[in-house]
Design a protein around this motif. Structure first.
Motif, mmCIF file in Angstrom:
data_model
loop_
_atom_site.group_PDB
_atom_site.id
_atom_site.type_symbol
_atom_site.label_atom_id
_atom_site.label_comp_id
_atom_site.label_asym_id
_atom_site.label_seq_id
_atom_site.Cartn_x
_atom_site.Cartn_y
_atom_site.Cartn_z
ATOM 1 N N SER A 88 0.826 -1.205 0.000
ATOM 2 C CA SER A 88 0.000 0.000 0.000
ATOM 3 C C SER A 88 0.862 1.258 0.000
ATOM 4 C CB SER A 88 -0.938 -0.004 1.218
ATOM 5 O OG SER A 88 -1.811 -1.102 1.160
ATOM 6 N N SER A 89 1.920 1.253 0.779
ATOM 7 C CA SER A 89 2.839 2.393 0.819
ATOM 8 C C SER A 89 3.474 2.620 -0.548
ATOM 9 C CB SER A 89 3.936 2.153 1.858
ATOM 10 O OG SER A 89 4.896 3.186 1.816
ATOM 11 N N TYR A 130 -0.577 8.784 3.036
ATOM 12 C CA TYR A 130 -0.796 7.339 3.075
ATOM 13 C C TYR A 130 0.512 6.588 2.863
ATOM 14 C CZ TYR A 130 -5.904 7.036 3.380
ATOM 15 O OH TYR A 130 -7.201 7.078 3.804
ATOM 16 N N SER A 131 1.349 7.068 1.967
ATOM 17 C CA SER A 131 2.626 6.405 1.725
ATOM 18 C C SER A 131 3.459 6.340 3.003
ATOM 19 C CB SER A 131 3.391 7.132 0.619
ATOM 20 O OG SER A 131 4.603 6.470 0.362
ATOM 21 N N TRP A 132 3.568 7.467 3.696
ATOM 22 C CA TRP A 132 4.361 7.500 4.928
ATOM 23 C C TRP A 132 3.676 6.762 6.077
ATOM 24 C CZ3 TRP A 132 9.277 8.328 5.043
ATOM 25 C CH2 TRP A 132 9.871 9.081 4.035
ATOM 26 N N PHE A 170 1.627 4.156 5.907
ATOM 27 C CA PHE A 170 1.777 2.712 5.719
ATOM 28 C C PHE A 170 3.220 2.266 5.929
ATOM 29 C CE2 PHE A 170 -2.349 2.909 3.386
ATOM 30 C CZ PHE A 170 -3.029 2.036 4.219
ATOM 31 N N LEU A 171 4.181 3.102 5.578
ATOM 32 C CA LEU A 171 5.576 2.758 5.856
ATOM 33 C C LEU A 171 5.808 2.686 7.363
ATOM 34 C CD1 LEU A 171 8.238 2.081 4.456
ATOM 35 C CD2 LEU A 171 8.839 4.505 4.628
#
Length: 144
Positions: A80-81, A110-112, A114-115
């Motif tokens: 997802s990330s 969202y990228s960060w 999920f990371l």
């Protein structure tokens, strides 16, 4: 400080669940036209198989649901990330440098987020813990 440490797994779980549900809602909206539909379609859906939008919506729906349930959390969060980083750099970053200018705040966040989940893990209340607990108990019984 001890009270914050004991609460940490539960707060992480709430963070994971809310993030997963919100992300899954984006995918459901794009795939099924619910909750207002896909962004930019005025209530419509993304046509099946259209690259990269349909595939992104599937990742959002499935990845968000898995993260919310705490099932395969780290792998689902990593995928997802990556999909949100891809969306940011291929769609938004072309328009302007900053997320506020290019409309990519959600993709960047969202990228960060999920990371972060990849590295913190699912916290409490994850289905992963249920299944790993069963395996551990079965192995302990077998050795006893």
């Amino acid at each position: 400080m001890p009270s914050t440490e004991t609460a940490k797994p539960h707060v992480l779980a709430l963070f994971r669940i809310v993030t997963g549900v919100l992300f899954a809602c984006h995918g459901a909206a794009a795939l099924f036209g619910i909750l207002g539909g896909a962004v930019g379609t005025h209530g419509g859906t993304v046509p099946t198989g259209v690259w990269p939008y349909w595939y992104a919506a599937v990742i959002q729906l499935v990845g968000g649901a898995l993260v919310a349930l705490g099932l395969g959390t780290r792998i689902a969060a990593l995928i997802s990330s990556g999909s949100m980083a891809y969306a940011y750099f291929t769609v938004h970053a072309k328009m302007a440098l900053w997320p506020l200018q290019n409309g990519g705040e959600a993709a960047a966040l969202y990228s960060w987020v999920f990371l972060l989940i990849v590295f913190t893990g699912p916290g409490a209340w994850a289905l992963d813990a249920l299944f790993s607990g069963r395996r551990r108990n079965t192995a302990e019984v077998a050795t006893a």
